[in-house]
Design an enzyme around this catalytic site. Structure first.
Site, PDB file in Angstrom:
ATOM      1  N   LYS A 104       0.874  -1.168   0.000  1.00  0.00           N
ATOM      2  CA  LYS A 104       0.000   0.000   0.000  1.00  0.00           C
ATOM      3  C   LYS A 104       0.912   1.220   0.000  1.00  0.00           C
ATOM      4  O   LYS A 104       1.699   1.405   0.931  1.00  0.00           O
ATOM      5  CB  LYS A 104      -0.898   0.005   1.237  1.00  0.00           C
ATOM      6  CG  LYS A 104      -1.741   1.266   1.342  1.00  0.00           C
ATOM      7  CD  LYS A 104      -2.538   1.313   2.644  1.00  0.00           C
ATOM      8  CE  LYS A 104      -2.870   2.749   2.991  1.00  0.00           C
ATOM      9  NZ  LYS A 104      -3.413   2.879   4.345  1.00  0.00           N
ATOM     10  N   GLY A 142     -10.553   7.684   7.434  1.00  0.00           N
ATOM     11  CA  GLY A 142     -11.651   8.585   7.775  1.00  0.00           C
ATOM     12  C   GLY A 142     -12.935   7.908   8.201  1.00  0.00           C
ATOM     13  O   GLY A 142     -13.801   8.524   8.812  1.00  0.00           O
TER      14      GLY A 142
END
Lengths: 369, 255
Positions: free
Chosen positions: B96, B184
């Site tokens: 990632k 988030g």
């Protein structure tokens, strides 16, 4: 604009008068805000804010949890040399002081590193007294090369250096630097530093910025709390951190909260800071700089350190010996300051786990070159 | 069949979890066991490359796909170096990409992320770039060889929910690659919201790791992700401005 210009903007601003006029409702309103301006930060350093410490603590705890998780970084200092050319009234390394002086050679540096690494720590902070001229960088570069195989993160806390010197050290494997202005008030600074290169207030004040320019990953600043009116000193520490973070977004700006309780014989801190005041400073800084790492040293006693863990601290030193060569032979004489928390790395680790925190001993790899 | 295939690997569970911020890393194993999570991201900076007993990798079940991230990278070059270190350390070939040069809001740098993606995809990595939701950047990441894209729902660690919903919706519509909402997401209902929109998966760390009961919260997220996915597949009815009776009065005209 340099940070000094920001300090100058407050030359005609009466900080003590502002603080004494802050009302409870002003503090409460400040606590409702998501982003704090410098004046809001100052509001939280006021006497009125002391009545809201619990509310401040709740918010500080929440912010720290959100940004850092239930995690505390552990590191320890490695004192390389206590020779010093400065005469600073509050410091044991003051060249006037008749202490045993020692500078580790290559063999000894390796032995110290090995002894520290055996405790499981992987983050080290290399310290020296003020070594004048180019010798400092050469000696440090050699030390960094020697300890690199034992640690994944290497910091330095030495006299202020030039941008190129910081760059050279970064290439050798240094990823963070710590430097305390000690005291932001220029007159007091002048009166405490009798002679030596450290007398140059500006050279020191701009050192963190030069480290940012050299692209060190982490820059850690602080004021030695107790040397002067603490609300002003905490205020300028926060402003300094904010100035650096705004101008150097890719550097992690951290703040330390060193508190001086006693100095060498003949020196007494002029503005002692109580435990409650230390807590207030920590909380106000956390609310002003929600993402900044905050370091607590072993100058503080074990019990207080335990209580401060959930309030905004993100890094703690552990297994500390401030004497040069102290990890090789266990002596603690002639250290830079007297530590109050003498627990081993393992004991600090166990304390954190018992409080529901994960002790982290590694958070970086050398990737340069 | 509803399959999520990334880098040739078929995944049944569409909740990916992070491994940072936990009070106790042994919770990761419990969460994986309870929820069937298959992908766990780990910051390479926290991995002990020399092995040893104190190592976060020991807490991640062996049958999980390890997704090392390049947290700490400030540019493409650093991200590439970290990714190579991860592969050399035996962390597999998934990565990632996180390139963040903003310590105030921790927003990803799309330009540098694209550069790193290009290099690493060419080197055979399965690249999952964490990105600021932007259509041009998403298309560029596709061309660069990303295996999926991971737009943020809100700034990392904020638990503010799917604030970037409108753009994420466009990315899902316009991109061929799986869109995984990363960062988030603060509540299971927000994870469900992302999945209902058509996200391929969501990655959650802070909301689980800092919950009072992380294992229970992970379970809630897992169920919400499944519910959201099913709702997406079931093709929800049209939403309208006004109430509409289920037996319209004019139905007789069409009979």
């Amino acid at each position: 604009m340099s940070f000094y210009q920001i300090i100058e903007e407050f030359n005609d601003f009466d900080i003590p008068a502002y603080l004494s006029n802050v009302s409870t409702s002003q503090v409460k309103a400040t606590l409702q805000k998501d982003f704090l301006k410098p004046q809001d930060f100052l509001t939280l350093l006021s006497p009125a804010a002391t009545e809201q410490l619990e509310a401040m603590a709740r918010k500080a705890h929440q912010l720290t949890l959100q940004h850092f998780g239930r995690v505390i970084q552990l590191f320890t200092p490695l004192y390389l040399s206590n020779y010093c050319v400065n005469r600073c009234l509050y410091c044991n390394f003051n060249s006037d002081n008749a202490i045993g002086r020692r500078k580790l050679d290559a063999q000894e540096i390796r032995s110290e590193a090995k002894a520290i690494a055996a405790t499981g720590l992987k983050q080290i902070l290399l310290l020296t007294g003020d070594i004048p001229g180019k010798a400092a960088v050469e000696y440090l570069t050699e030390a960094v090369t020697l300890v690199r195989e034992y640690f994944t993160s290497i910091g330095i806390e030495v006299n202020p250096l030039a941008v190129d010197d910081y760059r050279r050290l970064a290439q050798a494997g240094v990823d963070s630097m710590t430097i305390y202005q000690e005291v932001y008030n220029q007159e007091v600074y002048d009166s405490l530093h009798l002679s030596g290169p450290k007398k140059d207030y500006h050279w020191r004040l701009n050192a963190p910025e030069r480290a940012c320019q050299a692209r060190l990953r982490t820059v850690n600043i602080g004021a030695l709390l107790g040397l002067h009116h603490w609300p002003s000193e905490a205020f300028f520490t926060g402003l300094h951190a904010s100035y650096l973070q705004n101008n150097y977004l890719d550097t992690e700006i951290n703040i330390s909260l060193p508190r001086i309780k006693a100095g060498p014989v003949g020196y007494q801190p002029q503005s002692p800071v109580s435990d409650a005041e230390l807590v207030q400073i920590l909380l106000a800084l956390r609310l002003f700089m929600p993402r900044s790492g905050m370091t607590l040293s072993t100058r503080e006693p074990a019990d207080l350190r335990n209580h401060l863990v959930p309030l905004g601290i993100t890094r703690m030193s552990a297994g500390v010996n401030t004497a040069v060569g102290g990890h090789i032979d266990g002596h603690t004489d002639d250290g830079q300051f007297r530590i109050s928390d003498e627990r081993s790395v393992d004991e600090v680790r166990q304390m954190l786990i018992s409080k529901g925190y994960q002790p982290v001993t590694q958070d970086w790899h050398h990737i340069a070159g | 069949m509803d399959k999520l295939i990334i880098g040739g690997k078929e995944l049944k569970n569409r909740l990916f979890i992070g491994s940072g911020k936990f009070a106790d890393e042994s919770l990761i194993g419990d969460i994986v066991a309870q929820t069937g999570v298959e992908v766990v991201t780990v910051a390479l900076r926290r991995v002990n490359l020399n092995g040893g007993k104190e190592n976060i990798l020991n807490y991640i079940p062996k049958d999980c796909v390890l997704l090392p991230n390049t947290s700490g990278a400030r540019n493409a070059e650093e991200a590439v170096r970290i990714a190579r270190l991860a592969r050399a350390a035996g962390c597999g070939n998934w990565v990632k990409i996180e390139v963040i040069s903003d310590n105030k809001y921790l927003l990803p740098d799309n330009n540098e992320t694209i550069k790193a993606t290009r290099i690493l995809a060419e080197e055979g990595f399965v690249v999952l770039p964490y990105m600021h939701p932007d259509l041009y950047a998403a298309k560029e990441l596709e061309r660069a060889g990303a295996a999926a894209i991971m737009p943020l729902g809100a700034p990392i660690g904020t638990n503010r929910g799917l604030k970037t919903k409108e753009i994420v919706r466009i990315l899902i519509e316009e991109c061929e690659l799986p869109v995984i909402v990363d960062a988030g997401i603060g509540k299971p209902s927000e994870a469900a919201e992302a999945m209902e929109l058509g996200a391929a998966a969501v990655l959650v760390n802070t909301a689980i790791a800092t919950a009072g009961n992380p294992a229970m919260m992970a379970n809630a997220f897992s169920q919400a992700v499944q519910a959201g996915r099913q709702a997406f597949l079931a093709q929800p009815g049209e939403t309208t401005e006004f109430a509409r009776a289920s037996s319209p009065l004019t139905g007789f005209l069409r009979s």
